[in-house]
Design an enzyme around this catalytic site. Sequence first.
Site, PDB file in Angstrom:
ATOM      1  N   ASP A   8      -0.882  -8.997   0.935  1.00 32.52           N
ATOM      2  CA  ASP A   8       0.258  -8.072   0.937  1.00 32.52           C
ATOM      3  C   ASP A   8      -0.293  -6.657   0.895  1.00 32.52           C
ATOM      4  O   ASP A   8      -1.442  -6.436   0.502  1.00 32.52           O
ATOM      5  CB  ASP A   8       1.167  -8.321  -0.288  1.00 32.52           C
ATOM      6  CG  ASP A   8       2.395  -7.410  -0.284  1.00 32.52           C
ATOM      7  OD1 ASP A   8       3.014  -7.261   0.787  1.00 32.52           O
ATOM      8  OD2 ASP A   8       2.723  -6.832  -1.332  1.00 32.52           O
ATOM      9  N   THR A  73       6.506  -6.394   6.362  1.00 35.25           N
ATOM     10  CA  THR A  73       6.134  -5.392   7.366  1.00 35.25           C
ATOM     11  C   THR A  73       4.936  -5.871   8.180  1.00 35.25           C
ATOM     12  O   THR A  73       4.936  -5.780   9.415  1.00 35.25           O
ATOM     13  CB  THR A  73       5.825  -4.054   6.675  1.00 35.25           C
ATOM     14  OG1 THR A  73       6.959  -3.652   5.900  1.00 35.25           O
ATOM     15  CG2 THR A  73       5.523  -2.973   7.699  1.00 35.25           C
ATOM     16  N   HIS A 195       9.372  -6.588  -2.298  1.00 35.44           N
ATOM     17  CA  HIS A 195       9.731  -5.829  -3.494  1.00 35.44           C
ATOM     18  C   HIS A 195      11.170  -6.107  -3.943  1.00 35.44           C
ATOM     19  O   HIS A 195      11.500  -5.943  -5.111  1.00 35.44           O
ATOM     20  CB  HIS A 195       9.618  -4.323  -3.229  1.00 35.44           C
ATOM     21  CG  HIS A 195       8.251  -3.761  -3.434  1.00 35.44           C
ATOM     22  ND1 HIS A 195       7.237  -3.989  -2.544  1.00 35.44           N
ATOM     23  CD2 HIS A 195       7.719  -3.006  -4.424  1.00 35.44           C
ATOM     24  CE1 HIS A 195       6.155  -3.365  -2.970  1.00 35.44           C
ATOM     25  NE2 HIS A 195       6.418  -2.766  -4.105  1.00 35.44           N
TER      26      HIS A 195
END
Lengths: 277, 277
Positions: A8, A73, A195
């Site tokens: 990550d 992402t 998150h």
Amino acid sequence: MKTIGVFDSGFGGLTVLRELLQLIPDARYVYLGDTARLPYGSKSRKTIARYAVSSARFLADQGADLLVIACNTATALALDDIRAAVPVPIVGVVEPGAHAALTAAIASSAGTGGSRVIVLATSATTQSGAYTRALNALGLRSVEKACPLLVPLVEEGWLHSDVHTSVTLEVLRIYLLEALEQAPAANILLLGCTHYPLLKPLIETTLKNLHHPMQIIDSAEATASAVAALAMDSGPGAIVMPDRVFYATDSIEKFQRLGSAFLRQPLPPVKLVDLGG
Amino acid sequence: MKTIGVFDSGFGGLTVLRELLQLIPDARYVYLGDTARLPYGSKSRKTIARYAVSSARFLADQGADLLVIACNTATALALDDIRAAVPVPIVGVVEPGAHAALTAAIASSAGTGGSRVIVLATSATTQSGAYTRALNALGLRSVEKACPLLVPLVEEGWLHSDVHTSVTLEVLRIYLLEALEQAPAANILLLGCTHYPLLKPLIETTLKNLHHPMQIIDSAEATASAVAALAMDSGPGAIVMPDRVFYATDSIEKFQRLGSAFLRQPLPPVKLVDLGG
């Protein structure tokens, strides 16, 4: 025994690791948070791909024979680049997240035809359109909403005291209202950033205040299931004491401190690694 | 003719360049925004120093014979490292900012002895204590307040519409109240981050709502004056058409778009540079 590499840009992937530890407790894990170069969500595809590929290579060098891209992402913008660069099986979070939305739609009173999904994610993720493609391929209609302020609010911990929470609730209200303007009948809310699960109670409060109930799903659990299916393919290995190794590219103190909130258990000592730059 | 290198982690340094262009219009300028690795303000000293040194070296390689570190975080944490690595005169923003506060204190009714400075800055800058050291050396008492959410709010442009501005005002109110708790009689507010001048109208509104007037100063103008003093040392050079070159390490489109808001004039085409990582 499999060595599972989990990548990550920062701490968020620990929510995926948490699910993996429950589902596949006897694997060896190597986690990398590219904290020196985060955030990825506001950067360009080319830069995200460069960072993600070098991070994935590092995990492969550490012996990972299965890679989990636990960053929405990086998955949305660089999964093909990572697959081309690293010759091990790779699982991203977008496909499992889309499948979790499908499961929710099937179980809902609206069914798959009547369901509408709102995806909350970073700017880079929404611009890539990866979730829309994945959801449309499953017959689901969706709207993606970029929420760039949510990661800073989570990282600053503005989730607890009343005075801070009121700001986070107002930001969530603004983002959700803007998304609901585009999809007024939406019934499924997909958290497209690792998150965001930490915001779940506040998102529930916001939806309640808006009188707009939605089913909230995230990809962590679905991703862990996809990994388990792959990891089990090779059959049971030798039974040894599994270990978990954590690397970060910046400030291991901060990683240690924030990380346990995401993993919901104490972290072993985090190691610093320099990936250049 | 001097070639002045201006460095920032992103766009904020353009507020310093704007002042430089007014004060020293006939210099050649090379600007670098390290957008691929921003933000610096949430990262460790070691990582910030590594990024800032490689950025400063790049500007020296482009012919800069004077360097302006137009980033508070890089100045506060890496000025010595940059000076050791790059053999040209270097001006940071902390010392000029402290001197601007001194000028304000002398002009105030409280005088230097009665004045108290609140410094708003990033987490890394406040943790370094660089502003406190610089202000104390000038006989000024100060309190530093970390405001990590302000940069994301500025970058997202939550400064204009009513609904977005209400969030930014509430965040400013929280930060300023927390700072004023530590320094109830503060009369000078030093903006210790180059993003914050864009918030000046909202900060003024917040102080008015709190019934606590303060003089707001930023280091951009004072830094430009310090650079001018150094740049003039070498005497006037040949009169040629000056040029301004802009580099960024990520997404030149975004730089082009956001940059003109900071510079308050259109930017020439921005060039992409890869500093590794």
